[in-house]
Design a protein around this motif. Sequence first.
Motif, PDB file in Angstrom:
ATOM      1  N   ALA A 141       0.934  -1.230   0.015  1.00 24.09           N
ATOM      2  CA  ALA A 141       0.071  -0.026  -0.098  1.00 24.09           C
ATOM      3  C   ALA A 141       0.997   1.290  -0.051  1.00 24.09           C
ATOM      4  O   ALA A 141       0.698   2.293  -0.505  1.00 24.09           O
ATOM      5  N   VAL A 142       1.961   1.387   0.974  1.00 22.45           N
ATOM      6  CA  VAL A 142       2.898   2.321   0.734  1.00 22.45           C
ATOM      7  C   VAL A 142       3.408   2.574  -0.456  1.00 22.45           C
ATOM      8  O   VAL A 142       3.735   3.554  -1.093  1.00 22.45           O
ATOM      9  N   GLY A 143       3.799   1.613  -1.344  1.00 20.68           N
ATOM     10  CA  GLY A 143       4.497   1.449  -2.460  1.00 20.68           C
ATOM     11  C   GLY A 143       3.565   2.187  -3.511  1.00 20.68           C
ATOM     12  O   GLY A 143       3.934   3.351  -4.296  1.00 20.68           O
ATOM     13  N   ILE A 144       2.100   1.675  -3.531  1.00 18.32           N
ATOM     14  CA  ILE A 144       1.453   2.156  -4.435  1.00 18.32           C
ATOM     15  C   ILE A 144       0.958   3.724  -4.059  1.00 18.32           C
ATOM     16  O   ILE A 144       0.719   4.830  -5.059  1.00 18.32           O
ATOM     17  N   PHE A 145       0.597   4.175  -3.067  1.00 19.29           N
ATOM     18  CA  PHE A 145       0.549   5.385  -2.478  1.00 19.29           C
ATOM     19  C   PHE A 145       1.298   6.348  -2.761  1.00 19.29           C
ATOM     20  O   PHE A 145       1.448   7.576  -3.099  1.00 19.29           O
ATOM     21  N   GLY A 146       2.759   5.917  -2.321  1.00 23.00           N
ATOM     22  CA  GLY A 146       3.969   6.563  -2.781  1.00 23.00           C
ATOM     23  C   GLY A 146       4.195   7.092  -4.272  1.00 23.00           C
ATOM     24  O   GLY A 146       4.583   8.274  -4.560  1.00 23.00           O
ATOM     25  N   LEU A 147       3.575   6.051  -4.965  1.00 20.09           N
ATOM     26  CA  LEU A 147       3.845   6.408  -6.520  1.00 20.09           C
ATOM     27  C   LEU A 147       2.582   7.264  -6.912  1.00 20.09           C
ATOM     28  O   LEU A 147       3.173   8.364  -7.679  1.00 20.09           O
ATOM     29  N   ALA A 148       1.312   7.116  -6.443  1.00 17.76           N
ATOM     30  CA  ALA A 148       0.354   8.026  -6.825  1.00 17.76           C
ATOM     31  C   ALA A 148       0.563   9.520  -6.205  1.00 17.76           C
ATOM     32  O   ALA A 148       0.051  10.586  -6.686  1.00 17.76           O
ATOM     33  N   VAL A 149       1.459   9.586  -5.172  1.00 22.36           N
ATOM     34  CA  VAL A 149       1.651  10.955  -4.500  1.00 22.36           C
ATOM     35  C   VAL A 149       2.515  11.869  -5.378  1.00 22.36           C
ATOM     36  O   VAL A 149       2.582  12.930  -5.124  1.00 22.36           O
TER      37      VAL A 149
ATOM     38  N   LEU B 204      -6.502  20.143  -4.028  1.00 20.74           N
ATOM     39  CA  LEU B 204      -6.967  19.323  -2.823  1.00 20.74           C
ATOM     40  C   LEU B 204      -8.305  18.610  -3.533  1.00 20.74           C
ATOM     41  O   LEU B 204      -8.295  17.296  -3.065  1.00 20.74           O
ATOM     42  N   GLY B 205      -8.794  19.188  -4.537  1.00 22.33           N
ATOM     43  CA  GLY B 205      -9.989  18.615  -5.005  1.00 22.33           C
ATOM     44  C   GLY B 205      -9.452  16.985  -5.775  1.00 22.33           C
ATOM     45  O   GLY B 205     -10.045  16.313  -5.713  1.00 22.33           O
ATOM     46  N   ALA B 206      -8.402  17.648  -6.677  1.00 20.38           N
ATOM     47  CA  ALA B 206      -7.856  16.476  -7.370  1.00 20.38           C
ATOM     48  C   ALA B 206      -7.257  15.269  -6.438  1.00 20.38           C
ATOM     49  O   ALA B 206      -7.279  14.060  -6.901  1.00 20.38           O
ATOM     50  N   PHE B 207      -6.410  15.838  -5.628  1.00 19.12           N
ATOM     51  CA  PHE B 207      -5.891  14.773  -4.457  1.00 19.12           C
ATOM     52  C   PHE B 207      -6.993  13.921  -3.986  1.00 19.12           C
ATOM     53  O   PHE B 207      -7.001  12.749  -3.807  1.00 19.12           O
ATOM     54  N   ASP B 208      -8.157  14.664  -3.463  1.00 21.35           N
ATOM     55  CA  ASP B 208      -9.252  13.840  -2.984  1.00 21.35           C
ATOM     56  C   ASP B 208      -9.915  12.745  -3.871  1.00 21.35           C
ATOM     57  O   ASP B 208     -10.075  11.602  -3.678  1.00 21.35           O
ATOM     58  N   VAL B 209      -9.966  13.217  -5.103  1.00 15.27           N
ATOM     59  CA  VAL B 209     -10.510  12.311  -6.139  1.00 15.27           C
ATOM     60  C   VAL B 209      -9.615  11.223  -6.224  1.00 15.27           C
ATOM     61  O   VAL B 209     -10.078   9.949  -6.255  1.00 15.27           O
ATOM     62  N   VAL B 210      -8.456  11.142  -6.465  1.00 13.97           N
ATOM     63  CA  VAL B 210      -7.438  10.189  -6.633  1.00 13.97           C
ATOM     64  C   VAL B 210      -7.324   9.342  -5.490  1.00 13.97           C
ATOM     65  O   VAL B 210      -7.362   8.021  -5.663  1.00 13.97           O
ATOM     66  N   PHE B 211      -7.190   9.750  -4.451  1.00 17.73           N
ATOM     67  CA  PHE B 211      -6.927   9.029  -3.236  1.00 17.73           C
ATOM     68  C   PHE B 211      -8.268   8.403  -2.601  1.00 17.73           C
ATOM     69  O   PHE B 211      -7.933   7.110  -2.173  1.00 17.73           O
ATOM     70  N   VAL B 212      -9.356   8.940  -2.898  1.00 18.35           N
ATOM     71  CA  VAL B 212     -10.554   8.087  -2.351  1.00 18.35           C
ATOM     72  C   VAL B 212     -10.872   6.826  -3.259  1.00 18.35           C
ATOM     73  O   VAL B 212     -10.934   6.073  -2.938  1.00 18.35           O
ATOM     74  N   LEU B 214      -8.334   5.379  -5.127  1.00 13.89           N
ATOM     75  CA  LEU B 214      -7.513   4.457  -4.697  1.00 13.89           C
ATOM     76  C   LEU B 214      -7.671   3.568  -3.552  1.00 13.89           C
ATOM     77  O   LEU B 214      -7.238   2.431  -3.449  1.00 13.89           O
ATOM     78  N   ALA B 215      -8.083   4.360  -2.433  1.00 12.94           N
ATOM     79  CA  ALA B 215      -8.421   3.803  -1.413  1.00 12.94           C
ATOM     80  C   ALA B 215      -9.518   2.596  -1.529  1.00 12.94           C
ATOM     81  O   ALA B 215      -9.697   1.436  -0.950  1.00 12.94           O
ATOM     82  N   LEU B 216     -10.639   3.153  -2.165  1.00  6.86           N
ATOM     83  CA  LEU B 216     -11.712   2.043  -2.455  1.00  6.86           C
ATOM     84  C   LEU B 216     -11.328   0.834  -3.166  1.00  6.86           C
ATOM     85  O   LEU B 216     -11.881  -0.227  -2.882  1.00  6.86           O
ATOM     86  N   TRP B 217     -10.473   1.067  -4.153  1.00  7.68           N
ATOM     87  CA  TRP B 217      -9.877   0.172  -5.024  1.00  7.68           C
ATOM     88  C   TRP B 217      -8.960  -0.828  -4.194  1.00  7.68           C
ATOM     89  O   TRP B 217      -9.027  -1.962  -4.420  1.00  7.68           O
ATOM     90  N   THR B 218      -8.034  -0.415  -3.245  1.00  9.81           N
ATOM     91  CA  THR B 218      -7.213  -1.206  -2.575  1.00  9.81           C
ATOM     92  C   THR B 218      -7.794  -1.615  -1.199  1.00  9.81           C
ATOM     93  O   THR B 218      -6.963  -2.434  -0.414  1.00  9.81           O
ATOM     94  N   PHE B 219      -8.775  -1.222  -0.799  1.00 11.88           N
ATOM     95  CA  PHE B 219      -9.448  -1.502   0.535  1.00 11.88           C
ATOM     96  C   PHE B 219      -9.732  -2.914   0.771  1.00 11.88           C
ATOM     97  O   PHE B 219      -9.100  -3.654   1.630  1.00 11.88           O
TER      98      PHE B 219
END
Lengths: 218, 225
Positions: A141-149, B204-212, B214-219
């Motif tokens: 997860a850290v690797g994926i989020f690290g790339l995405a950030v 911030l909006g772009a960050f939210d879209v990408v990370f929500v 990604l989180a839904l996908w990897t949860f």
Amino acid sequence: MRKAFGPLAAITGLMFAGAPFMVARAPYESSMGLVQKIFYFHVPSWFAMFTAIGVCGVASLFHLFKTSPRADRIAEAAGEIAVLFGLMGLVTGPLWGRKAWGVWWIWDAKLTIALLLEMTFISGILVRKYGGPGSDKLAAAVGIFGLAVVPFVYQAVNIWRTIHPLTSVVPTLPATMGGPFWFCVAAYMLLLVVLLMMRVNLGKRQAALDELYLAYED
Amino acid sequence: MFFRTAWLVLRKDVAIEAKSWEVLTTTLFFAVSCVLIFAFAFVKEGRPVEDAAAGILWIAIAFSGTLALGRTFERERYGETLRALLLAPAPRPALYVGKLMGMLALLGLAEMLLVPMVALMFQASLFSRPLLLVGLLAGGTIGFCAVGTLFAAMLVRARSRDVLLPILLYPIIIPVIIAGVRGTAALLGAEPDEPTAIMWIGILGAFDVVFVTLALWTFEPLMTE
């Protein structure tokens, strides 16, 4: 891949032995003079770090969804190597900055990104070490989020004023500087591949040893 | 089914919290302590350093948010209820959305007290453009909670989870903090700098879209043992 390791390591060694001569023969940059020569090792180490981050992110994704121990070993190796190359950049950068700007560190865009990515991938190593069983998925997860950030850190800090040379200088290098520069980049990329192969192999042997221990205890 | 599950998880968390007020009160107290500590660091001769209010506000949100994340999931771990939730025949991402909503509600409540307090104590004109401030706070809080909820959930079964949460979380959410602090600081001057604040809200909006996403996908794969 195994057979290629020896020759690759030898070529990498030869290239790193030759690189100082290439760098010494390159012309002096007009305003910074001798100090600028650290550029030939500083920039390639960042190229190698970003490549390692990419490898780590993709391998992490693969491991997370397919649970492949092989992908996990690649992700682990690439994560550690990203930290290593990042460290090279973080050592050579301040040395250059001290001479060119008069200070070791400034809170400039590129420097902040570099430090942040270094921290992210160190946290990946920490979670593997102290996370206990199942920490391979956490590190993925850290690797994926690290790339995405990466694009966000880039965008966020790039908006601050920057005194760091822009990345656009690389394609405009004169041939006399570009030759040694791309030679060093190639050397660093080869080093990345060699280190990756070594570290993945080490991980494979560790896993085999663990299995033997388990079989022995049963 | 999806939204119903998320709603039920949220309602469960709110019901537990409404019985004890444990997480909200401790989080608020911690946030106020953070503000006090930074007040001593950033006040010179009775006047706060320029832009200090923006930084202090976001540091207090990030620190107390981490505490709240840890406490919320510690409660789930203690009662073994997270495992029960994961065993339920419900879509996993819905569980994530439910927990995320709970965290957002909690931090939103905390911010309602924190923001006026910072504005009063640091003579900061935070409310000169209330809509932009709400946009920044919402964007930043969603981004922080999106990554934080996922990481706190996946760390539930890890060793030394208390120390690993901030270690993993902070480097990833730094863009949120940068955008929040810079955007809020743009609103603080005598002439609020609207275009800058809007640009940071966009990031911030772009960050939210990408990370929500990604989180839904990897949860799901992250929560599978």
